[in-house]
Design an enzyme around this catalytic site. Structure first.
Site, short mmCIF file in Angstrom:
data_model
loop_
_atom_site.label_atom_id
_atom_site.label_comp_id
_atom_site.label_asym_id
_atom_site.label_seq_id
_atom_site.Cartn_x
_atom_site.Cartn_y
_atom_site.Cartn_z
N SER A 106 16.34 -3.73 -1.52
CA SER A 106 15.83 -4.61 -0.63
C SER A 106 16.90 -5.24 0.17
O SER A 106 17.64 -4.22 0.99
CB SER A 106 15.12 -5.78 -1.71
OG SER A 106 14.62 -6.76 -0.71
N ASP A 156 3.55 -2.44 0.26
CA ASP A 156 4.92 -3.50 0.15
C ASP A 156 4.42 -4.49 1.04
O ASP A 156 4.44 -4.05 2.51
CB ASP A 156 6.23 -2.81 0.50
CG ASP A 156 7.35 -3.53 0.15
OD1 ASP A 156 7.41 -4.83 0.37
OD2 ASP A 156 8.66 -3.04 -0.02
N HIS A 187 6.61 -4.38 -3.47
CA HIS A 187 8.02 -4.40 -3.07
C HIS A 187 8.72 -4.08 -4.51
O HIS A 187 10.01 -4.19 -4.61
CB HIS A 187 8.30 -5.90 -2.54
CG HIS A 187 9.70 -5.66 -1.86
ND1 HIS A 187 9.98 -5.08 -0.83
CD2 HIS A 187 10.96 -6.61 -2.17
CE1 HIS A 187 11.27 -5.39 -0.42
NE2 HIS A 187 11.85 -6.04 -1.07
#
Ligand code: MLT
Length: 205
Positions: A106, A156, A187
């Site tokens: 991320s 996501d 995610h």
């Protein structure tokens, strides 16, 4: 100037082992991805880094204006800061600067991608879990042959599928050898995605 970043370093099992540079997601720490790194690259040295930016107490690697909307000036400065930190850490701990793999999730995957957008040869390879396009409008350096694993979620909510594909095509366009892995768990970095990254990494060796 020497960039200071909170970090953890663990030497590899062999002097010539690669170093895994661990870059956490928003709210993470330098320790978050150690288990993942040990699964993907057993015996590798570990350099886990904590982002220098705090968003309401949550560590990040660069500022954002909103979710997915980055403070580009800060991103560029923090990218350079992280690059200098890796160089300084290699000198301090004696690992091979040319044998560093990025392992990011991320926000951490985003700054890893930003480093690759700015510097040729910054990594030997990169494992990016749920990355975004860090910056647009740059001419990328020559990334010929750079192995990159991208793990992404078809659903996501933070990274639209077309943005993952855009990142993959920007990196491939600069010569990187991109391997895509798709999941359907939003995610999240799932165990199957981690296993796919491990299988990919093994296939590089
Ligand atoms: C970012 O800010 O880098 C992305 O939105 C991912 C995240 O939430 O950290």
């Amino acid at each position: 100037s020497t960039a200071t970043m909170k970090h953890i370093y663990k030497a590899g099992a062999q002097p010539d082992a690669p170093t895994m540079l661990l870059l956490h997601g928003t709210g993470g720490t330098e320790n978050d991805l150690i288990g993942l790194a040990e699964m993907i690259a057993p015996g590798a040295a570990i350099l886990g880094v904590r982002g220098n930016v705090s968003e309401n107490g949550m560590p990040r690697f660069f500022r954002r204006l909103a979710e997915g909307i980055f403070d580009e000036e800060d991103l560029i400065a923090r990218t350079a800061e992280l690059g200098s930190f890796i160089d300084a850490a290699a000198a301090e701990y004696g690992f091979d600067r040319k044998n560093v793999y990025a392992l990011g999730y991320s926000n951490g995957a985003n700054i890893a991608a930003s480093l690759m957008f700015h510097q040729a040869n910054v990594f030997k390879g990169a494992i990016l879990h749920h990355p975004m396009v860090p910056l647009r409008g740059l001419t990328l350096p020559d990334l010929t042959g750079l192995p990159v694993f991208i793990g992404a979620g078809e659903n996501d909510p933070i990274v639209p599928r077309r943005e993952t594909e855009e990142l993959a095509s920007l990196l491939s366009g600069a010569g990187a050898d991109v391997h895509m892995h798709w999941e359907r768990q939003g995610h999240q970095l799932t165990r199957t995605e981690a296993a796919a990254a491990a299988a990919w990494y093994k296939s590089q060796a």
